[in-house]
Design a protein around this motif. Structure first.
Motif, PDB file in Angstrom:
ATOM      1  N   ALA A  57     139.991  88.333   8.078  1.00  0.00           N
ATOM      2  CA  ALA A  57     139.808  88.864   6.717  1.00  0.00           C
ATOM      3  C   ALA A  57     140.946  89.795   6.323  1.00  0.00           C
ATOM      4  N   GLN A  58     141.518  90.510   7.281  1.00  0.00           N
ATOM      5  CA  GLN A  58     142.574  91.474   6.987  1.00  0.00           C
ATOM      6  C   GLN A  58     143.990  90.884   7.054  1.00  0.00           C
ATOM      7  N   ALA A  59     144.123  89.588   7.293  1.00  0.00           N
ATOM      8  CA  ALA A  59     145.457  88.965   7.369  1.00  0.00           C
ATOM      9  C   ALA A  59     146.195  89.185   6.050  1.00  0.00           C
ATOM     10  N   PRO A  60     147.425  89.710   6.113  1.00  0.00           N
ATOM     11  CA  PRO A  60     148.149  90.070   4.884  1.00  0.00           C
ATOM     12  C   PRO A  60     148.313  88.938   3.874  1.00  0.00           C
ATOM     13  N   LEU A  61     148.469  87.711   4.316  1.00  0.00           N
ATOM     14  CA  LEU A  61     148.717  86.608   3.388  1.00  0.00           C
ATOM     15  C   LEU A  61     147.468  85.757   3.130  1.00  0.00           C
ATOM     16  N   ARG A  62     146.324  86.223   3.554  1.00  0.00           N
ATOM     17  CA  ARG A  62     145.078  85.454   3.382  1.00  0.00           C
ATOM     18  C   ARG A  62     144.805  85.112   1.917  1.00  0.00           C
ATOM     19  N   ARG A  63     145.193  85.969   1.001  1.00  0.00           N
ATOM     20  CA  ARG A  63     144.931  85.734  -0.421  1.00  0.00           C
ATOM     21  C   ARG A  63     145.922  84.750  -1.046  1.00  0.00           C
ATOM     22  N   SER A  64     147.017  84.486  -0.355  1.00  0.00           N
ATOM     23  CA  SER A  64     147.997  83.527  -0.849  1.00  0.00           C
ATOM     24  C   SER A  64     147.424  82.119  -0.697  1.00  0.00           C
ATOM     25  N   ARG A  65     147.291  81.407  -1.791  1.00  0.00           N
ATOM     26  CA  ARG A  65     146.727  80.046  -1.737  1.00  0.00           C
ATOM     27  C   ARG A  65     147.556  79.134  -0.836  1.00  0.00           C
ATOM     28  N   LEU A  66     148.891  79.273  -0.898  1.00  0.00           N
ATOM     29  CA  LEU A  66     149.756  78.430  -0.067  1.00  0.00           C
ATOM     30  C   LEU A  66     149.488  78.634   1.415  1.00  0.00           C
ATOM     31  N   HIS A  67     149.202  79.850   1.816  1.00  0.00           N
ATOM     32  CA  HIS A  67     148.934  80.129   3.223  1.00  0.00           C
ATOM     33  C   HIS A  67     147.494  79.785   3.589  1.00  0.00           C
ATOM     34  N   ARG A  68     146.543  80.283   2.838  1.00  0.00           N
ATOM     35  CA  ARG A  68     145.120  80.127   3.158  1.00  0.00           C
ATOM     36  C   ARG A  68     144.704  78.656   3.257  1.00  0.00           C
ATOM     37  N   THR A  69     145.256  77.795   2.401  1.00  0.00           N
ATOM     38  CA  THR A  69     144.863  76.381   2.413  1.00  0.00           C
ATOM     39  C   THR A  69     145.713  75.529   3.359  1.00  0.00           C
ATOM     40  N   CYS A  70     146.732  76.125   3.946  1.00  0.00           N
ATOM     41  CA  CYS A  70     147.611  75.395   4.873  1.00  0.00           C
ATOM     42  C   CYS A  70     146.903  75.252   6.225  1.00  0.00           C
ATOM     43  N   ARG A  71     146.629  74.022   6.599  1.00  0.00           N
ATOM     44  CA  ARG A  71     145.908  73.802   7.861  1.00  0.00           C
ATOM     45  C   ARG A  71     146.751  74.218   9.065  1.00  0.00           C
ATOM     46  N   ASN A  72     148.062  74.126   8.964  1.00  0.00           N
ATOM     47  CA  ASN A  72     148.929  74.592  10.050  1.00  0.00           C
ATOM     48  C   ASN A  72     148.725  76.094  10.258  1.00  0.00           C
ATOM     49  N   TRP A  73     148.687  76.838   9.145  1.00  0.00           N
ATOM     50  CA  TRP A  73     148.515  78.297   9.200  1.00  0.00           C
ATOM     51  C   TRP A  73     147.130  78.640   9.749  1.00  0.00           C
ATOM     52  N   GLN A  74     146.121  77.886   9.338  1.00  0.00           N
ATOM     53  CA  GLN A  74     144.763  78.102   9.855  1.00  0.00           C
ATOM     54  C   GLN A  74     144.742  77.915  11.372  1.00  0.00           C
ATOM     55  N   PHE A  75     145.389  76.843  11.852  1.00  0.00           N
ATOM     56  CA  PHE A  75     145.425  76.586  13.286  1.00  0.00           C
ATOM     57  C   PHE A  75     146.232  77.659  14.019  1.00  0.00           C
ATOM     58  N   ALA A  76     147.305  78.124  13.404  1.00  0.00           N
ATOM     59  CA  ALA A  76     148.110  79.184  14.018  1.00  0.00           C
ATOM     60  C   ALA A  76     147.261  80.435  14.260  1.00  0.00           C
ATOM     61  N   TRP A  77     146.421  80.789  13.312  1.00  0.00           N
ATOM     62  CA  TRP A  77     145.540  81.946  13.507  1.00  0.00           C
ATOM     63  C   TRP A  77     144.533  81.678  14.629  1.00  0.00           C
ATOM     64  N   TRP A  78     144.047  80.452  14.740  1.00  0.00           N
ATOM     65  CA  TRP A  78     143.159  80.115  15.843  1.00  0.00           C
ATOM     66  C   TRP A  78     143.897  80.297  17.174  1.00  0.00           C
ATOM     67  N   LEU A  79     145.151  79.808  17.223  1.00  0.00           N
ATOM     68  CA  LEU A  79     145.953  79.972  18.443  1.00  0.00           C
ATOM     69  C   LEU A  79     146.170  81.442  18.782  1.00  0.00           C
ATOM     70  N   ARG A  80     146.421  82.261  17.776  1.00  0.00           N
ATOM     71  CA  ARG A  80     146.633  83.694  18.020  1.00  0.00           C
ATOM     72  C   ARG A  80     145.389  84.304  18.662  1.00  0.00           C
ATOM     73  N   ALA A  81     144.214  83.963  18.145  1.00  0.00           N
ATOM     74  CA  ALA A  81     142.969  84.557  18.639  1.00  0.00           C
ATOM     75  C   ALA A  81     142.511  83.969  19.968  1.00  0.00           C
ATOM     76  N   ASN A  82     142.786  82.683  20.207  1.00  0.00           N
ATOM     77  CA  ASN A  82     142.221  82.005  21.376  1.00  0.00           C
ATOM     78  C   ASN A  82     143.203  81.681  22.487  1.00  0.00           C
ATOM     79  N   ARG A  83     144.486  81.617  22.180  1.00  0.00           N
ATOM     80  CA  ARG A  83     145.494  81.293  23.196  1.00  0.00           C
ATOM     81  C   ARG A  83     146.581  82.368  23.276  1.00  0.00           C
ATOM     82  N   TYR A  84     146.472  83.407  22.456  1.00  0.00           N
ATOM     83  CA  TYR A  84     147.386  84.561  22.496  1.00  0.00           C
ATOM     84  C   TYR A  84     148.854  84.157  22.409  1.00  0.00           C
TER      85      TYR A  84
END
Length: 173
Positions: A125-152
């Protein structure tokens, strides 16, 4: 595992059942969460794919494998819901076959398994670019955040600013 499969590398078979304008595969080792699309994955391994071929097989090295692989294909004409995406990781002895999120791109993995369960909910929720439509809807970016949280996965080194073009002027004091 299928007979004759090489247990020392990933085999990925890709079958196009629709027209795609862009297709790439990235071996992810670092993240740049200030970017979206392919740039999200920083300097990554990029095996060559042939967008014109209906069927193709790639053998990905298992020595020093990336944290994950990500397959992305954008349809022609472009239509966001028909974008194909598949994240997967090295898993010796495992196999998987299915669609890369959409029915137009079939994939068969040997010595790998898909990574599931990521999406827009993976973005903090606090990700700086979460409100940017280009970032939030980008599935690559979504997966990158998953990798950050789960694979460090670590951050990519900052990219140097572009060099000025033309003649540089010196300031006189």
């Amino acid at each position: 595992m299928t007979a004759g499969a090489d247990s020392k590398r990933i085999c990925i078979d890709i079958e196009k059942r629709a027209d795609y304008h862009i297709m790439w595969l990235a071996g992810i080792r670092e993240l740049d969460l200030t970017q979206h699309c392919l740039k999200t994955f920083g300097e990554c391994d990029k095996p060559r794919l042939n967008i014109r071929r209906r069927h193709q097989r790639l053998h990905l090295p298992a020595t020093t494998p990336p944290v994950a692989w990500y397959l992305c294909a954008l349809p022609f004409p472009w239509d966001w819901p028909r974008n194909a995406h598949l994240a997967f990781e090295w898993a010796p002895g495992e196999a998987w076959e299915g669609d890369a999120l959409v029915p137009g791109l079939g994939v068969k993995l040997t010595n790998a398994r898909p990574i599931l369960g990521w999406g827009e909910h993976s973005i903090p929720a606090q990700a700086p670019l979460r409100r940017s439509r280009l970032h939030r809807t980008c599935r690559n970016w979504q997966f990158a955040w998953w990798l950050r949280a789960n694979r460090y996965v670590p951050d990519a080194a900052p990219t140097p600013p572009p060099r000025p073009s033309g003649i540089e002027q010196l300031a006189f004091e």
